[in-house]
Each structure stands twice: as C-alpha cells, then as structure tokens.
Design a protein around this motif. Sequence first.
Motif, PDB file in Angstrom:
ATOM      1  N   ARG A 166      13.740  23.378 -38.138  1.00 49.27           N
ATOM      2  CA  ARG A 166      13.585  22.384 -39.190  1.00 49.27           C
ATOM      3  C   ARG A 166      13.570  20.983 -38.587  1.00 49.27           C
ATOM      4  N   ARG A 167      14.480  20.766 -37.627  1.00 48.04           N
ATOM      5  CA  ARG A 167      14.549  19.489 -36.947  1.00 48.04           C
ATOM      6  C   ARG A 167      13.207  19.180 -36.287  1.00 48.04           C
ATOM      7  N   GLY A 192      22.793  19.005 -40.781  1.00 47.94           N
ATOM      8  CA  GLY A 192      22.641  20.435 -41.072  1.00 47.94           C
ATOM      9  C   GLY A 192      21.299  21.030 -40.708  1.00 47.94           C
ATOM     10  N   ALA A 193      20.418  20.253 -40.046  1.00 46.49           N
ATOM     11  CA  ALA A 193      19.092  20.791 -39.725  1.00 46.49           C
ATOM     12  C   ALA A 193      19.158  21.671 -38.487  1.00 46.49           C
ATOM     13  N   ARG A 194      18.670  22.912 -38.641  1.00 45.51           N
ATOM     14  CA  ARG A 194      18.573  23.795 -37.490  1.00 45.51           C
ATOM     15  C   ARG A 194      17.375  23.388 -36.638  1.00 45.51           C
ATOM     16  N   PRO A 195      17.320  23.887 -35.373  1.00 42.28           N
ATOM     17  CA  PRO A 195      16.285  23.398 -34.458  1.00 42.28           C
ATOM     18  C   PRO A 195      14.859  23.424 -35.018  1.00 42.28           C
ATOM     19  N   GLU A 236      20.511  16.949 -36.891  1.00 42.42           N
ATOM     20  CA  GLU A 236      21.411  18.066 -36.591  1.00 42.42           C
ATOM     21  C   GLU A 236      22.740  17.926 -37.330  1.00 42.42           C
TER      22      GLU A 236
END
Lengths: 359, 545
Positions: free
Chosen positions: B184-185, B179-182, B176
């Motif tokens: 992508r995470r 920069g990873a959005r949910p 997170e």
Amino acid sequence: MVRVRLENIWMSFGNLTVLKGINLNISEGEFLTLLGPSGCGKTTLLRIIAGLYKPVKGRIYFDDRDVTDLPPWERNIGFVFQDYALWPHMKVFDNVAYGLRIRGVSSDEIKEKVREVLKLVGLEGFEDRYPYQLSGGQQQRVALARAIVINPSLLLLDEPLSNLDAKIRISVRTEIKKLQKRLKITTIYVTHDQEEALVISDRIAVVNQGIIEQVDTPWELYYNPKTPFVADFIGQVNMFEGEVVEIKDGYVLLDTLAGKIMAKTGDAVPNLNEKVLVVFRPEVVEVSRSPLVSKEGIVLRGRIDTVQFLGNLERLEIKVGDIIVKAELHNPLKVGIFESEDEVYLKVDPDLVRVLRKD
Amino acid sequence: MEFRLGFIEIARIIILIYVLLFIVYPILNLLIMIITPESFMEFVGLLQKDIFQTAFWNTVYVTIWTLVFTLGIGVPFAYFLFRYKIPFKKIILAAVFMPTMIPPFVGALSLIFLFGRFGTINLLLLDAGLIKRPINFIYGLHGVILVQTLTFFPWVAINVYNNLLKLDRSLEEAAETLGARPLRRFFTVTLPSIIPGLVTGIFLVTSFSFTDYATPIVLGRYDLLAPQAFINILQAIDESRVRMGTYIVVFLLLIVISLFFAMKKYISLREYASLRLPKPLEEIDPPFRRKILLILFIYTTLFLALLPHIYIFIIALSKTWSFTPFPTEWALDNLIKIFETKTPIVNTFLYGFIAVIICFLFGSTAAYIIARTRHPLNDIIDSGLSIMFVVPGIVVGTSYLFAFARPILGLALGSIWLIMPLMLATRRITYSLRYSYATFLSISKSMEESAYVLGEKPLKVYLKIVLPNALHGIIAGVLFSLIMVFNELTSSLFIYKPGWETVTIQMFTEITVGRLNLAAAYAVFLFIVSFIISTILFPLSIKRE
C-alpha cells in the motif's frame, strides 16, 4: 492509551553504538520528553519505539504486550516528523484521511473526522490545499492532525517545532500541550531545546551519549540535577570543584577556589576530603555592594568582571578567588546597575547549593 | 547601461547562430515541406492510405507492448536495486547503462543467432527432440518487441532509480506509522513520488520504440512507420515516394514532440515544490529467502539485457557455424578483417574527435552562459540544445538531408564530410549541456565573483577559475556525448555518402548484405570502445556527486 516500557534497549549503526541499555517507563497519558544534544540518540530511541528501527537488543512493551518485533504499521501510533513528511502529491484532506482509509473507516465518517481534527488544530477550510500552499506552522498542524486523527494509542513527536520561527514555536507548543491533555494520549516528545522541554513535559528524560542521565519532572531536573551533565545542560549553572572539609546535619562545608561554600547534601552524602562538584544556579546568588550577613557566616568577596543588561534581568560574571561565578539579578531596578571592576559581596543559600559526585 | 561586447556576449551570439543554423533551420525546413496546400492535401491523403494505416497500427502495437514490458521490468528493477542490499550494486548500475549505449539493432543481430529459425535455442530444442520444427521467436512484431524491451528497459530503470534517489524516506515512514503495509505504501506514497522519473522513462521508451527503424529492418519487418519512412526516402526512385517518406518522418516528429510536451505538462503538474531535503534511505537487508528471489530477479534481468552483447562476441569469434547450436570453429578472422578496410574506423574516430570539440565549445559554454547569466536569448539556446534530446534520429537525418543538400551562402554543406561530425555532435549535444550545467550549478558563484572583484575579466575567469573546477563534469558530459556519437546510426544513415561510412553504418550495410559475422565484429569493436570510454566516464560522473 498505553503504558510504554523500554527494557535494556541497545542500538548501533555499523561500529557506532548510539544507545547503550536504555530503560524507561512511561505511564498512561503521560507527556514525556526525550531531551539531549544532537547526536545523543534521542531520535533513534523514538524511531525504535515507532518500529522504524529495530533495536539490536532489548524489548519494547506497550502495556504488557511485547511489540519489539511488530512493524510500524501494526503499532497504532501517531508520529509527527521533524519536517512533517506531508505527502506533496496529496491535498490536506487526503493527507489526514490516509490513516483512516487504511483502517477501513467509511467515507462519511472520514469526512466527519477530518473536519473535526482540522478544526481542533485550527485549520478548518484548508482541506483542498496542497502542503506547499501552507506555511510552516500550518504544515506542522496538518502533520499533527494526521497523527492524532487515527486515535493512536501513542503519540510520538520528533522535534516537531524545530523548523518554525521563535514566535510560532511558542504558540504551537502550548497548543500541543493543551491538545495532549485534552486527548489524554500517552506522548513521547523529542527535542534539544531545554526551554521547550521544561514548558511542555510532565517528565523529562535527559539523554546523553546513548544513555539516560536522569528522568524527572522539570522542577526536579532544574533544582536537583543528579549528574553534572544534567546540571550543565539545563539552564545556566555555576559548577566547580570543591573538597569536603566538614559534614554536619545534612550539610557539607566545601573548600573551593572561590572560598568556603556550604551545601545541602542530597541522596548521596559525600565522604570527608572527597573532591566533588559544587552546583548552584546564577539566580540564587545574592550580590551586594555593601557587606552581607549570612547565618552560617559565609560571605564571599569578588570583583565584577562583565555585566550584561537584558532589560528584565542583569547578568553578572564575578571574579571570586580564581574562578568566575555567574549571577542573575531579576530586578535590576532594585539593585541598580553594576559596573565592571566593582567590588561586591556574594552569598548563596546552602539549601540551594547541590554537590555532585565527579565521574 | 552601456552595452559591452565581452566574452559572454560574443559567445552567446555565436552559439545562437549555431542553434539557429543547425537545429532550428533543418527542422523548420522539414516542417515547411508539408505546409503548402498541395503537400498538405497529400499528407492528409497519406494518412488514409491502407499501407500507412497498417504501419501506424503495427507501430502502436509494438510501442505499447514494448512499453508494458519495459515498465514491468524496469520499475521493479530500479525499486529493488534502490531499496535492498544487493551485492555489487555499483557494478550493476554501471552495467545496466551498457544497453543504452549500443544501438538496438545490434541486439537484433545477436538475437537472430540466439533465437532465429536455426539459432542456438531452436537447434538445442530440435536436438533435444522437444520440437519438430523451429519456432519463430523473433521474425515478426513480437521479435521487435523482444529486442526493444531488452534494449530500452534500462531507460526506465535509470530514470526511476534517479528519481528514487530523491525520494524522501520520511514520506514512506509517515505512511508506515499510519498503518500502511509495504504494498500500500508503494502505491500510495512511493509511486506518486517517482512519477517524474517514471514519465520520463515512459516518454523515452515510447519515442525510441516509435521511431526505431533499424531493429524492424534487421528483423525483416518493413510494415512499421519508421522503416516505411526509411525505405521511401533512401531507397525509392521517384519523387512522390520520397515525399511520402518525408511526411511519415514529419508525422513521427509531431507525435514525439506532442508526447514530449504532454509529458512536460504532466510532470510540471505533479512536481511539487520540495518541502525539505530528502532523508536518505537506509538499505534494507531482506530475509534470506526474499533476498535470494530479489538477487535472482536483478541478475537474470541484467543477464538478459547483456545477453545480446555477450552473444555478439560469440558471433564475431565464430569461424564455422551452421546448423549447430554453437560455433564449431573459432577464429579472430572477423575481428582482423574489420581493420583491413580502414575507412569506417578512421571516420568514426575523426568524427568523434570533432564532435567532442563541438560539444565542448558549444554545449559546455552554452551551459555556463545559461547557468550564470539572464538574457532572453538564453531561452532560445537552452530550448534549442535541449530539444535535440527529444528529436528522433530519423528526423535529424531526414532534416539534415534536405536542409543542407542545397547551397547556403554558396556552400552546400551536405556534400562536405564535415556535415557528419556536425550533425552527430548536434544530435548528442544535450548530454554535454546537461552535465556541464549541473556542474556549473554546483560551483559556488562567489568563487568567480572573488576573481571579478580582483579585476579579472569574464573570459579569463571562465578559463582560469570555472573550467578547472568544472572539468570533471564537463568531461563526463562530453564523453557521454562521444559514446552516443560512436554508436549513432539512425541519423547518419540518411546523410552519409560513399567514403563517409562510420562503424555503425558499415555494420548496418554488412547486415543488409548478409555478412552477419563481420557486422558482429564491428559491434564488438564498438562495444569495447564504448566500454573503455564509459569506464573512464563513470568515475568522473560519480565524482560530480
């Protein structure tokens, strides 16, 4: 690089309030450390700055932009976790490249940047290893590389050295400091280790039970603690009660259980007859077997209680009146070894003694 | 060093004999049946036959779709339940176990009444004038897929959920902050971290679906591998068809075992040395609208999973019910009737009781020996007992049928009723082994050592120090085995003889002769018994943690 401004940050978990109105400004490119005992709220504060927690009250600004409601992935920060949080299913290269991929960097550029940053942290050639194939120190440096490769506007480090052994800790903290100065990234660092904080920081914010006790340079914190907690938490200290019996020319004369002591008054001048705390560091105490002379005529007498010989210094506990005064002699060869029960004379330079209001 | 024959050594040898006789021998015996040159040629010939080819591809078709649906439901179910604040989470977790305890063909029975040609749904639609002719919801491969999806998805959900419990939240947070959005995470960090649980779930569903013969038979489909094996072995008259059935069973075994080893290999490659203790997750309280959607998904799924069990009650309690959406007359007749023939119920409890003793004596003691001592024989015992989790019921049944039909040392075990509890216990012993093992590991070894240095001998230490401290874990494991024993059908159907019927066998018989209401009454009985045991079980297994 950003300035960070925290305004009246409150945080609680269930019934437990862990942060109570934190205000703090961090300048561009500054290295600020949040220092405090475990459970004081420093990690919570860091996680709030990162966006991993949302404060129950208060605002966070990066420069003049209010980021309080932004999720972590929109804050462009680098975060180094206490246990590194390296992804075990990715190689070092992919761990480091992760943030760059999210930012849509071309694969050639990613290769270049990862190589550069790994070189910077001294891990060239480790691209194809998995995290578990690295030592603790190496993992720590991968975590650092992963955080800085995205060129974050703010670098946050949560006790990054606490899992390393003592020797590596010292070398890595020097590297972190050098790197930060070189990259000029605004950095907030969390630790409970006061020595680490003193060595690495431009300024230190001492956190205790959800409030900031004092924000200052390491030097000021050490020699001019503003609260009893700060005085006690950083370094060794003599701290005991005294009553103000005379105020004169920026100095106060205090009546303590160890006898009369003179101290310089700081910002807040105490009142006559006020009960205050007398504070001075063990290394400012002069100890001698023969009578000492002082210009203000105050010399204490005591009896050695315990002696610790540490090689480069001699640590004494001296019974003076009804209390124990700690002294550190940094050149044992010069003064010779003391024995317990020795009768000694002590004096302290009033300029190095502080008084603190009791709260 | 002097060799001393103490408690541990004697127990180890007895357990080893048990493993060799009741696990290794039957399965090897089955494998040997196809390795003579003659039978091998026959086996190869079978693989090329049209009927085999059709059954094989039908089975693959059913398995793949079941897998797709169980994953599609099970993974989000586990993930949402784990990640978000969902009301009554603990109850949901307990309830989702229920479908795994009940044999899948019970679900099939229920769904006949619900989705059958003249089942509730079709009749409601006909009455409403929405359709002119009944829709075939379930008779066919799609019906098998539907039933299996509803009964097997909890295996995916439970395994993924357990794996999520071990997930380190910092790993997600690291993504997170970079920069990873949910979404992508989830795909780059969360999903790879739960691969072991996911793959275990995939394996179980594949294996169960591939070897389930009761559901297709209840739904009238015989052109799958497992039903083919079943009818060839049990309902055929000539020797060659029995052999054909056996070959299919061996084929199923080989497929499942290969899948199992492939899974083990895959997981071992992806199980990374844990770098730290996981940081527990703080549950997220989602925004109102998302929360409603999540709750809707969780509860609807759970409702669908429990629907067959709910419907079983309706069927059992119905007196008159023909061509109406719901029963027109209700009565307890069916439930009373099942107690008139006492044999199945008495047998079920008797076998269960004996099975519990076997599971405790062999499973828990083996767990202790494996947890506390090092010995080359331990590996054989551990692998032997563990493999029973993998071997499909149809294989266990067939192997026992052949292995114990002829006398060993003058004793034809296959003709004594004791073979039933023996086989049932052995089939489900892995639960006792694993639960006890985990409990023993959680007990500090120094507790035993301090008894040893005071002069206590191993047997006494085991009885006086270890057992009292491990009791809740052992009981939990044994009770788990017991529920499975009560609900076992696929293996016992092969070896039972008249008079040895259990509730599940009786239930299956009632279905095949068309007395569905009576079958439902047996299912209700089984459901209530399982529910009672599991309500005792659940607090025990939670205490372990």
